[in-house]
Design a protein around this motif. Structure first.
Motif, PDB file in Angstrom:
ATOM      1  N   ARG A 186      -2.803  -8.497 -12.987  1.00 66.53           N
ATOM      2  CA  ARG A 186      -3.231  -9.462 -11.968  1.00 66.53           C
ATOM      3  C   ARG A 186      -2.056 -10.041 -11.194  1.00 66.53           C
ATOM      4  O   ARG A 186      -2.167 -10.352 -10.023  1.00 66.53           O
ATOM      5  CB  ARG A 186      -3.941 -10.631 -12.637  1.00 66.53           C
ATOM      6  CG  ARG A 186      -5.336 -10.265 -13.005  1.00 66.53           C
ATOM      7  CD  ARG A 186      -6.119 -11.509 -13.144  1.00 66.53           C
ATOM      8  NE  ARG A 186      -7.506 -11.171 -13.381  1.00 66.53           N
ATOM      9  CZ  ARG A 186      -8.335 -11.978 -13.960  1.00 66.53           C
ATOM     10  NH1 ARG A 186      -7.923 -13.163 -14.365  1.00 66.53           N
ATOM     11  NH2 ARG A 186      -9.578 -11.624 -14.136  1.00 66.53           N
ATOM     12  N   ARG A 187      -0.942 -10.210 -11.898  1.00 69.87           N
ATOM     13  CA  ARG A 187       0.203 -10.857 -11.243  1.00 69.87           C
ATOM     14  C   ARG A 187       1.196  -9.864 -10.652  1.00 69.87           C
ATOM     15  O   ARG A 187       2.020 -10.221  -9.831  1.00 69.87           O
ATOM     16  CB  ARG A 187       0.943 -11.733 -12.267  1.00 69.87           C
ATOM     17  CG  ARG A 187       0.161 -12.972 -12.607  1.00 69.87           C
ATOM     18  CD  ARG A 187       0.561 -13.555 -13.939  1.00 69.87           C
ATOM     19  NE  ARG A 187      -0.232 -14.732 -14.250  1.00 69.87           N
ATOM     20  CZ  ARG A 187      -1.465 -14.699 -14.723  1.00 69.87           C
ATOM     21  NH1 ARG A 187      -2.049 -13.534 -14.954  1.00 69.87           N
ATOM     22  NH2 ARG A 187      -2.125 -15.824 -14.967  1.00 69.87           N
ATOM     23  N   ALA A 210       3.741  -9.663  -7.002  1.00 69.04           N
ATOM     24  CA  ALA A 210       5.156  -9.802  -7.364  1.00 69.04           C
ATOM     25  C   ALA A 210       5.966  -8.616  -6.845  1.00 69.04           C
ATOM     26  O   ALA A 210       7.050  -8.788  -6.275  1.00 69.04           O
ATOM     27  CB  ALA A 210       5.296  -9.926  -8.876  1.00 69.04           C
ATOM     28  N   TYR A 211       5.443  -7.400  -7.011  1.00 69.92           N
ATOM     29  CA  TYR A 211       6.203  -6.228  -6.554  1.00 69.92           C
ATOM     30  C   TYR A 211       6.218  -6.095  -5.041  1.00 69.92           C
ATOM     31  O   TYR A 211       7.182  -5.610  -4.460  1.00 69.92           O
ATOM     32  CB  TYR A 211       5.683  -4.956  -7.234  1.00 69.92           C
ATOM     33  CG  TYR A 211       6.285  -4.827  -8.606  1.00 69.92           C
ATOM     34  CD1 TYR A 211       7.619  -4.465  -8.762  1.00 69.92           C
ATOM     35  CD2 TYR A 211       5.563  -5.141  -9.742  1.00 69.92           C
ATOM     36  CE1 TYR A 211       8.199  -4.402 -10.009  1.00 69.92           C
ATOM     37  CE2 TYR A 211       6.128  -5.082 -10.996  1.00 69.92           C
ATOM     38  CZ  TYR A 211       7.454  -4.706 -11.125  1.00 69.92           C
ATOM     39  OH  TYR A 211       8.035  -4.648 -12.356  1.00 69.92           O
ATOM     40  N   ALA A 244      12.602 -13.148  -6.030  1.00 67.15           N
ATOM     41  CA  ALA A 244      11.424 -12.279  -6.158  1.00 67.15           C
ATOM     42  C   ALA A 244      11.607 -11.316  -7.330  1.00 67.15           C
ATOM     43  O   ALA A 244      10.684 -11.066  -8.108  1.00 67.15           O
ATOM     44  CB  ALA A 244      11.217 -11.499  -4.866  1.00 67.15           C
ATOM     45  N   ARG A 245      12.826 -10.799  -7.501  1.00 70.23           N
ATOM     46  CA  ARG A 245      13.102  -9.873  -8.611  1.00 70.23           C
ATOM     47  C   ARG A 245      12.966 -10.571  -9.955  1.00 70.23           C
ATOM     48  O   ARG A 245      12.428 -10.028 -10.911  1.00 70.23           O
ATOM     49  CB  ARG A 245      14.514  -9.296  -8.490  1.00 70.23           C
ATOM     50  CG  ARG A 245      14.521  -8.057  -7.688  1.00 70.23           C
ATOM     51  CD  ARG A 245      15.859  -7.396  -7.605  1.00 70.23           C
ATOM     52  NE  ARG A 245      15.741  -6.293  -6.691  1.00 70.23           N
ATOM     53  CZ  ARG A 245      15.241  -5.105  -7.009  1.00 70.23           C
ATOM     54  NH1 ARG A 245      14.857  -4.876  -8.235  1.00 70.23           N
ATOM     55  NH2 ARG A 245      15.131  -4.161  -6.111  1.00 70.23           N
ATOM     56  N   GLN A 268       2.754  -0.389 -11.299  1.00 66.49           N
ATOM     57  CA  GLN A 268       2.570  -1.561 -10.448  1.00 66.49           C
ATOM     58  C   GLN A 268       3.571  -1.547  -9.301  1.00 66.49           C
ATOM     59  O   GLN A 268       3.219  -1.759  -8.152  1.00 66.49           O
ATOM     60  CB  GLN A 268       2.727  -2.851 -11.258  1.00 66.49           C
ATOM     61  CG  GLN A 268       1.594  -3.101 -12.204  1.00 66.49           C
ATOM     62  CD  GLN A 268       0.264  -3.091 -11.484  1.00 66.49           C
ATOM     63  OE1 GLN A 268       0.090  -3.747 -10.473  1.00 66.49           O
ATOM     64  NE2 GLN A 268      -0.671  -2.307 -11.984  1.00 66.49           N
ATOM     65  N   GLY A 269       4.851  -1.290  -9.658  1.00 72.06           N
ATOM     66  CA  GLY A 269       5.889  -1.228  -8.623  1.00 72.06           C
ATOM     67  C   GLY A 269       5.570  -0.118  -7.635  1.00 72.06           C
ATOM     68  O   GLY A 269       5.660  -0.292  -6.421  1.00 72.06           O
TER      69      GLY A 269
END
Ligand code: ATP
Length: 582
Positions: free
Chosen positions: A190-191, A195-196, A243-244, A312-313
Motif C-alpha cells: 500500500r505504501r 514511495a517509489y 524520498a529514498r 514495487q520499484g
C-alpha cells in the motif's frame, strides 16, 4: 521542482502489462506449465520421506528394501525437479529479455513520434532518466524478477495445496500462521507505489537541476548566481535523499516482520502436530512431511518477499516509462493539403515564452517557394523565435504559421522534416560512422551522394580520416565544432527539404569558410526556399528579400536596394556596417 512528464495510472500500467503478456501468451503458458511440473516433482520427495518414517516405525515387511526404494524415488524426483526448474527459469529469462526489448523499443518509438514542438519543451532530465534508469529497472525486473517470482508463486501454491491435502488440520494451522506474512506484505504494498514514484520523480528532478546548472555554468558565473544554484541543487538533493530514506524505511519494517512471520507456520505445525501425534490422531510421517512442506515454503516466500520490493520499484518505473503515452500533443497530426502551394504564410502571429510578454507581435509574412529571405535585427529582436515558429517547433498563441495552408506545427514529424528543416548551431553528431551519421537524413543515399553532400559544404576533411566514410566519429576521432556543423549541413543537403531555415548555421566556421560554405550551399539548394537569420550583412545582401525585425515586430520588408534607398533601419545598419551605400 521542475515540471515532470505524466506518469501512467495503475489501470494503464495493468493494461500495458496485459498487452505485453498477451504477445507472449504461449511462453507464459509454457512457463507456468513447466513450473507446475517442477513444483509437483518437488512435493514427492518430502512425501516419500514421510513414507520412509512410517515404514520404519511400523517395522512390518522388508523394511530395508522398501526404504531403499523410497529413498531412490526421492532422489529421482529431486533431480527431475531441479531439471524442470532450470528449464522454467530458462523460458522465463528469455521471456523477460524479449519483453524488456519491447518496452525499450516502445519508449523510443514514442519519444521519436512526439511532435518537435512538444519534444522541445519536455524536461530533458526526466525524459533521460525514464529512458535509461527506469527502462533499465523494468528490463532487469522482467529478466530476473518476473521468472523467479512466477517460479516461487507456483511452488508456494503447490506446497500449500499439498499440505492441505496431506492433513487438513495441519494445513489450516500452517495457513493461519501465514497470515502475519500477508499482513506485512499488504502493509508494504500500500505504501510502496507512492514511495517509489517519489524516489524516481525526485531523482529525475535532481538530474534536471544539476544538468541545467552545468549547461548554464557560464551564465551562472557571469551573473554571480553560484550561491543560488548551489542552494537549489542542495534542495533537490535533499528532496531525493528524503524520498529514498522513506522508501528504505518501508523495507526496514517489512523484512523483520516477514522473517518472524515465516517461522511461525513450522512452529505451529510442530506444536499442533506433536499434540495430535501424542493422542495418536496423526502418524509421525504425516507430521514430518507437513513440517518439511511448510519449511520448504520459506524458500519461495522469501524469494517473493525479496522481489516484492523490486517489483514495487519496477512498477513505479514501468508507470513512468508508459507515462510517455500520455504526453499531451494538443492535436492530432494534420493531413497536409497543399492548397496554397508550398507557400509559407505567417498571419498576425503573436508569441510569448512565459505568457507575460509577447516577444513576437503581429508578424505578417509570406515566403514564396524558392525565395531566399534574410531576417536581420538586433539581438533579442525575435529572429530565432520567428525561426522556431516557421520550423513548427512552436505555435503562435494568436495568429497562424502555415505551409501550403496547413499549420506547420500540426505536421507529423516525418512530414515536417521533408518540408522544413531548421539548422541552428546546436548540432548533434551520433557516436557512429560518418556514413551512418549522414544516412539519417536520407537512408537511400549512395556513397557518391554522401561525398557530394560533404563536398557541397566544404567538408573535405573526411578524405583524411583513417577509414574514410567508415570512420567512427565521436570516439577516437572527435570532430571539432566546425566539423560537426558541416556534417549537419551535409545532412540537410541529403534531406533536401523544400524549405531550409538557417539560424547561425555557419556561426562556428571561420568567416572565410562560412562564406564559402554559404555560397556552395546556395548552389546545391538552388530552387529551394532558404530563410537565413543573417548575422553578417553580406548574407542579407545576397538574399532576394530582407525582413527587418525590431523588438518583436517586423518593421521592414523588401530587397536590399529598396531598403537601402528607403534609408530606415536596414539602410542605417548597412551604412554602419559597410561604411557606405553600395
Ligand atoms: P539573438 O540575435 O541574440 O539570437 P534574436 O533576435 O534571435 O536574438 P530571440 O532569441 O528570438 O531573439 O529572443 C526574443 C526575445 O525572447 C528575447 O527578449 C529573449 O530574451 C526572449 N527569449 C528567447 N528565448 C527564450 C526562452 N526560452 N524563454 C524565455 N524568453 C526567451
Amino acid at each position: 521542482m521542475s515540471s515532470q512528464l505524466p506518469v501512467a495510472g495503475p489501470a494503464e500500467v495493468r493494461a500495458a502489462a496485459r498487452r505485453d503478456l498477451r504477445v507472449e501468451r504461449r511462453t507464459v503458458v509454457g512457463l507456468v506449465l513447466v513450473n507446475g511440473l517442477a513444483s509437483a516433482a518437488g512435493l514427492i520427495g518430502p512425501w516419500l520421506l514421510g513414507r520412509i518414517i512410517d515404514t520404519i516405525q511400523s517395522g512390518s515387511g522388508d523394511v530395508l528394501s522398501t526404504v531403499d526404494r523410497l529413498a531412490f524415488g526421492a532422489l529421482v524426483f529431486t533431480v527431475v525437479q531441479t531439471v524442470l526448474a532450470w528449464w522454467a527459469l530458462k523460458i522465463g529469462y528469455r521471456f523477460g529479455e524479449r519483453t524488456a526489448a519491447r518496452v525499450r523499443e516502445r519508449f523510443l518509438r514514442r519519444t521519436l513520434a512526439l511532435p518537435p514542438r512538444v519534444a522541445d519543451h519536455l524536461p530533458a532530465g526526466d525524459l533521460i532518466s525514464r529512458g535509461s534508469t527506469d527502462a533499465a529497472v523494468v528490463a532487469f525486473t522482467l529478466r530476473s524478477a518476473v521468472p523467479e517470482v512466477l517460479v516461487a508463486l507456483v511452488h508456494a501454491l503447490f506446497l500449500i495445496v499439498a499440505v492441505l491435502v496431506l492433513d487438513l488440520r495441519l494445513g489450516l494451522c500452517g495457513l493461519v500462521s501465514l497470515l502475519g506474512v500477508g499482513a506485512a506484505v499488504r502493509w508494504y504494498v500500500r505504501r510502496a507505489r507512492p514511495a517509489y514514484l517519489a524516489v524516481a520523480a525526485t531523482g529525475a528532478d535532481m538530474a534536471d537541476v544539476v544538468a541545467s546548472t552545468a549547461k548554464g555554468a557560464r551564465t551562472v558565473e557571469l551573473l554571480g548566481l553560484e550561491r543560488r544554484r548551489a542552494e537549489v541543487t542542495e534542495a533537490a538533493v535533499a528532496r531525493a535523499r528524503s524520498a529514498r530514506l522513506s522508501a528504505l524505511w518501508l523495507r526496514t519494517v517489512l523484512f523483520p516482520w516477514a522473517e518472524v512471520s515465516l517461522a511461525l507456520p513450522v512452529v505451529g505445525v510442530l506444536l499442533i502436530g506433536g499434540a495430535l501425534y501424542a493422542k495418536d490422531l496423526v502418524s509421525l510421517g504425516v507430521v514430518v512431511t507437513a513440517t518439511v512442506y511448510l519449511r520448504q515454503l520459506v524458500g519461495p516466500l522469501d524469494t517473493l518477499m525479496l522481489w516484492i520490493e523490486q517489483l514495487q520499484g519496477a512498477g513505479a518505473s514501468y508507470a513512468r516509462v508508459e507515462g510517455l503515452a500520455d504526453v499531451p500533443t494538443e492535436s492530432e497530426p494534420a493531413a497536409v493539403h497543399y492548397a496554397d502551394g508550398d507557400r509559407i504564410r505567417v498571419d498576425n502571429a503573436h508569441y510569448s515564452y512565459t505568457g507575460a510578454r509577447d516577444v513576437l507581435q503581429g508578424i505578417d509574412l509570406v515566403v514564396q517557394p524558392g525565395e531566399r529571405l534574410a531576417i536581420v535585427g538586433t539581438s533579442g529582436a525575435g529572429k530565432s523565435t520567428l525561426a522556431r515558429l516557421l520550423a513548427g517547433l512552436d505555435r503562435p498563441h494568436t495568429g497562424s504559421v502555415t505551409i501550403g495552408g496547413t499549420p506547420v506545427a500540426d505536421l507529423p514529424p516525418d512530414q515536417l522534416r521533408e518540408h522544413v528543416v531548421l539548422i541552428t548551431q546546436d548540432q548533434h553528431v551520433f557516436h557512429d560512422t560518418v556514413r551512418d551519421n549522414l544516412l539519417i537524413a536520407n537512408p537511400d543515399a549512395t556513397d557518391e551522394e554522401l561525398r557530394a553532400a560533404l563536398a557541397a559544404v566544404g567538408a573535405m576533411w573526411w578524405e583524411d580520416l583513417p577509414h574514410g566514410l567508415d570512420t567512427e566519429v565521436g570516439d577516437d576521432t572527435e570532430l571539432d565544432d566546425a566539423g560537426a556543423q558541416q556534417l549537419s549541413l551535409a545532412r540537410v543537403v541529403l534531406a533536401d527539404p523544400h524549405t531550409l531555415i538557417l539560424d547561425e548555421a555557419t556561426a562556428l566556421l571561420d568567416p572565410k569558410t562560412a562564406r564559402q560554405t554559404e555560397q556552395s550551399l546556395a548552389g546545391v539548394l538552388r530552387g529551394r526556399t532558404v530563410i537565413a537569420i543573417a548575422h553578417r550583412l553580406q548574407t542579407a545582401h545576397d538574399a532576394d528579400r530582407i525582413a527587418v525585425m525590431e523588438a518583436g515586430e517586423l518593421v521592414e520588408l523588401g530587397t536590399h536596394d529598396e531598403l537601402v534607398s528607403a534609408g530606415h533601419v536596414y539602410g542605417r545598419l548597412w551604412q554602419t556596417w559597410h561604411g557606405e551605400t553600395p
